[in-house]
Design a protein around this motif. Structure first.
Motif, PDB file in Angstrom:
ATOM      1  N   THR A   1       2.017   8.870   1.915  1.00  0.00           N
ATOM      2  CA  THR A   1       0.923   8.395   1.059  1.00  0.00           C
ATOM      3  C   THR A   1       0.857   6.875   1.017  1.00  0.00           C
ATOM      4  O   THR A   1      -0.225   6.298   1.043  1.00  0.00           O
ATOM      5  CB  THR A   1       1.115   8.914  -0.378  1.00  0.00           C
ATOM      6  OG1 THR A   1       1.268  10.317  -0.315  1.00  0.00           O
ATOM      7  CG2 THR A   1      -0.073   8.581  -1.225  1.00  0.00           C
ATOM      8  N   SER A   2       2.029   6.229   0.970  1.00  0.00           N
ATOM      9  CA  SER A   2       1.985   4.792   0.701  1.00  0.00           C
ATOM     10  C   SER A   2       1.376   4.011   1.870  1.00  0.00           C
ATOM     11  O   SER A   2       0.973   2.865   1.684  1.00  0.00           O
ATOM     12  CB  SER A   2       3.374   4.269   0.362  1.00  0.00           C
ATOM     13  OG  SER A   2       4.304   4.760   1.272  1.00  0.00           O
ATOM     14  N   ILE A   3       1.273   4.620   3.045  1.00  0.00           N
ATOM     15  CA  ILE A   3       0.665   3.903   4.166  1.00  0.00           C
ATOM     16  C   ILE A   3      -0.849   3.743   3.935  1.00  0.00           C
ATOM     17  O   ILE A   3      -1.487   2.909   4.585  1.00  0.00           O
ATOM     18  CB  ILE A   3       0.947   4.659   5.485  1.00  0.00           C
ATOM     19  CG1 ILE A   3       0.887   3.729   6.689  1.00  0.00           C
ATOM     20  CG2 ILE A   3      -0.044   5.777   5.715  1.00  0.00           C
ATOM     21  CD1 ILE A   3       2.120   2.977   6.931  1.00  0.00           C
TER      22      ILE A   3
ATOM     23  N   MET B   1      10.812   3.629   6.311  1.00  0.00           N
ATOM     24  CA  MET B   1      11.215   2.412   7.017  1.00  0.00           C
ATOM     25  C   MET B   1      10.007   1.669   7.553  1.00  0.00           C
ATOM     26  O   MET B   1       9.892   0.448   7.431  1.00  0.00           O
ATOM     27  CB  MET B   1      12.090   2.781   8.222  1.00  0.00           C
ATOM     28  CG  MET B   1      13.550   2.751   7.989  1.00  0.00           C
ATOM     29  SD  MET B   1      14.369   3.503   9.390  1.00  0.00           S
ATOM     30  CE  MET B   1      14.171   2.266  10.649  1.00  0.00           C
ATOM     31  N   ILE B   2       9.080   2.440   8.144  1.00  0.00           N
ATOM     32  CA  ILE B   2       7.898   1.808   8.728  1.00  0.00           C
ATOM     33  C   ILE B   2       7.042   1.180   7.636  1.00  0.00           C
ATOM     34  O   ILE B   2       6.574   0.043   7.771  1.00  0.00           O
ATOM     35  CB  ILE B   2       7.103   2.834   9.558  1.00  0.00           C
ATOM     36  CG1 ILE B   2       7.934   3.228  10.773  1.00  0.00           C
ATOM     37  CG2 ILE B   2       5.760   2.284   9.979  1.00  0.00           C
ATOM     38  CD1 ILE B   2       7.332   4.310  11.604  1.00  0.00           C
ATOM     39  N   THR B   3       6.866   1.902   6.514  1.00  0.00           N
ATOM     40  CA  THR B   3       6.056   1.345   5.428  1.00  0.00           C
ATOM     41  C   THR B   3       6.666   0.059   4.899  1.00  0.00           C
ATOM     42  O   THR B   3       5.969  -0.940   4.683  1.00  0.00           O
ATOM     43  CB  THR B   3       5.951   2.351   4.278  1.00  0.00           C
ATOM     44  OG1 THR B   3       5.603   3.602   4.818  1.00  0.00           O
ATOM     45  CG2 THR B   3       4.937   1.917   3.283  1.00  0.00           C
ATOM     46  N   VAL B   4       7.983   0.081   4.699  1.00  0.00           N
ATOM     47  CA  VAL B   4       8.653  -1.101   4.173  1.00  0.00           C
ATOM     48  C   VAL B   4       8.502  -2.271   5.140  1.00  0.00           C
ATOM     49  O   VAL B   4       8.253  -3.414   4.732  1.00  0.00           O
ATOM     50  CB  VAL B   4      10.130  -0.746   3.913  1.00  0.00           C
ATOM     51  CG1 VAL B   4      10.977  -1.973   3.880  1.00  0.00           C
ATOM     52  CG2 VAL B   4      10.261  -0.001   2.619  1.00  0.00           C
ATOM     53  N   SER B   5       8.591  -1.986   6.437  1.00  0.00           N
ATOM     54  CA  SER B   5       8.408  -3.049   7.420  1.00  0.00           C
ATOM     55  C   SER B   5       6.984  -3.590   7.365  1.00  0.00           C
ATOM     56  O   SER B   5       6.766  -4.802   7.476  1.00  0.00           O
ATOM     57  CB  SER B   5       8.703  -2.531   8.823  1.00  0.00           C
ATOM     58  OG  SER B   5       9.964  -1.968   8.880  1.00  0.00           O
TER      59      SER B   5
END
Lengths: 354, 164
Positions: free
Chosen positions: A94-96, A257-261
């Motif tokens: 969701t966060s993406i 990990m991808i979202t945080v990046s």
């Protein structure tokens, strides 16, 4: 131009599908990248048999996980045991939705490179991440296994503690942009390339390092991967899970990990803007290049962060639990507060009041 | 669109609240409470209070309820035992609730003209407007509240501290 609801819904649906497919592919290939890089760090080859350079390995792994038997242990609390991986993966995907990938290009009045452009984008990312804890917490509890429960307790305590440092580290950036909208935050950094990025020109490098460490802890990645410390807890919260349910936790971790990046890229490294500013604007022209070049920069920066994630995982040992808590509360939080004070002081001193 | 969302999340909120009371296992009740709080956040969002909605999700559903579930997990609380309930609750409960509801309804209906009206989806209060309000007009109450919370934290630390 007025956008009709139908057009808006259709374009949004198309964007959602494209983004989710790309994200899941990226998740699969991040796993491969991690195995390859960690292999190199440990002086071995990593996967190399399936396809050229092992490039088809993620597909084979996916097929394997799909086809495995889905075990349902007898002692679990069934509704939550099934719900937990869905919460974890759902929140991770969701966060993406609020992440802008490229420049502000509209088609029929709908933004092309962002699913939802909202005023409080940054807060939504934080909120969705904080809901994602339940996936881990409930999985550990419903598994009815002491290792799972301990892993889940560690994870939720860790995430709740580090969320504080994470949130505080973002305030300097928000103050500079005076907006919580991710697009505004990037636009503030887009004027002079490298030197106007928050990391360099905005003097937010302290905030960046706090963010980075807190984000590693939030995603339960090494050196903060205590919830799944295999030497102590077998596999932590997902010990009892098998087949696709296990894969959902796995995918959630990499999607996070991808979202945080992505968020680190947007907040500190200028998002999709070029590091050269407008220096080479005339060299490559055309509408297509103007649309795709920002995406190239964005992907390159996100790739850099993923590489860093894996590098850290391959080289640093794990924290001890009390060290982890002490580090979060006694070091990161005070430094983050000091960063807010210093940033606001400097802004008040040197910037015109509007 | 706004009205449909309002009905969906209003219904979800009520269903969560009922489920909270009816469930026998504490963890299910805690999860229902999370559903209630998150649907409330959506209702705030529909009324244009963006920051409040986000804070509701981050603080209440994300942090406080995690601690609730944490405690339930650590205590390993089992199913609650149903009792017949006290007689007083049976005799006075329903009439009392009905009286309270009718009193509230009467007050709302009779003073309808004096309330300011907010329509769903009418306007949006941006975070910067909200913070300007908080740090100028409402500065004193804001700071006093923060002192109040600080006192609560100090009290918790004092209670939890081990004597050496």
């Amino acid at each position: 131009m007025e956008t009709s609801l139908l057009v808006f819904l259709l374009i949004s649906l198309a964007k959602v599908i494209v983004v989710v497919v790309i994200l899941l592919m990226a998740v699969a290939y991040t796993v491969l990248l991690e195995r390859k890089l960690v292999g190199r760090i440990q002086n071995r080859w990593g996967p190399s048999r399936v396809g050229p350079f092992g490039l088809l390995q993620p597909l084979v792994d996916g097929a394997k996980l799909f086809l495995k038997e889905d075990m349902m242990p007898t002692a679990v609390y069934r509704p939550l045991y099934i719900l937990a991986p869905m919460i974890a993966l759902g929140c991770a995907l969701t966060s993406i939705a609020v992440i802008p990938f490229g420049a502000d290009i509209r088609w029929h009045g709908v933004q092309l490179f962002e699913i939802a452009d909202v005023n409080i984008g940054l807060l939504i990312v934080l909120g969705v991440t904080s809901i994602g804890v339940y996936g881990i917490a409930l999985s550990g509890w419903s598994s009815n296994n002491k290792y799972s429960l301990l892993g889940a307790l560690r994870a939720s305590a860790q995430v709740v503690s580090y969320e504080l440092a994470l949130g505080l580290s973002l305030i300097g950036v928000v103050m500079r942009a005076s907006s919580l909208r991710l697009r505004d935050i990037v636009n503030v950094q887009g004027t002079h390339g490298l030197i106007s990025w928050n990391f360099f020109g905005g003097f937010q490098f302290v905030a960046f390092f706090i963010y980075l460490m807190a984000a590693y802890a939030e995603t339960n990645r090494s050196p903060f991967d205590l919830p799944e410390a295999e030497s102590e807890l077998t596999a932590g919260y997902h010990t009892e899970y098998s087949s696709m349910k296990f894969a959902m936790f796995f995918m959630a971790e990499y999607a996070n990990m991808i979202t945080v990046s992505c968020v680190a890229t947007l907040l500190f490294f200028g998002g999709w803007t070029s590091p050269f500013g407008h220096l080479f604007d005339g060299v490559i022209g055309g509408t297509v290049a103007n649309a795709l070049l920002p995406i190239f920069w964005f992907v390159a920066k996100v790739f850099g962060f993923l590489f860093l994630y894996i590098w850290v995982r391959g080289t640093l040992p794990r924290f001890r639990y009390d060290q982890l808590m002490g580090f979060g509360w006694k070091f990161l939080v005070p430094v983050a507060i000091a960063n807010i004070v210093v940033t606001s002081f400097c802004m008040g001193l040197w910037l015109p009041v509007h | 669109m706004h009205l449909a969302l309002f009905f969906i999340f209003g219904a979800l909120c009520l269903a969560g609240a009922l489920n909270l009371l009816l469930q026998r296992h504490p963890i299910n009740s805690a999860l229902s409470l999370i559903v209630v709080m998150s649907s409330l956040a959506v209702l705030y969002l529909l009324l244009g209070a963006e920051f409040l909605a986000a804070a509701q999700v981050i603080v209440y559903s994300g942090a406080i309820m995690v601690l609730f579930t944490f405690v339930i997990m650590l205590l390993n609380a089992g199913k609650e035992e149903r009792t017949r309930g006290s007689k007083l609750a049976y005799i006075a409960g329903f009439p009392g609730a009905a009286a309270l509801l009718s009193l509230l309804t009467f007050m709302f209906l009779s003073h309808q003209g004096e309330f300011a009206r907010a329509r769903i989806g009418e306007y949006v209060v941006t975070t910067s407007e909200l913070s300007r309000m908080l740090f100028t007009d409402l500065l004193l109450p804001f700071e006093v509240t923060s002192v109040l919370i600080l006192i609560a934290i100090l009290g918790a630390v004092a209670l939890a501290r081990k004597e050496h």
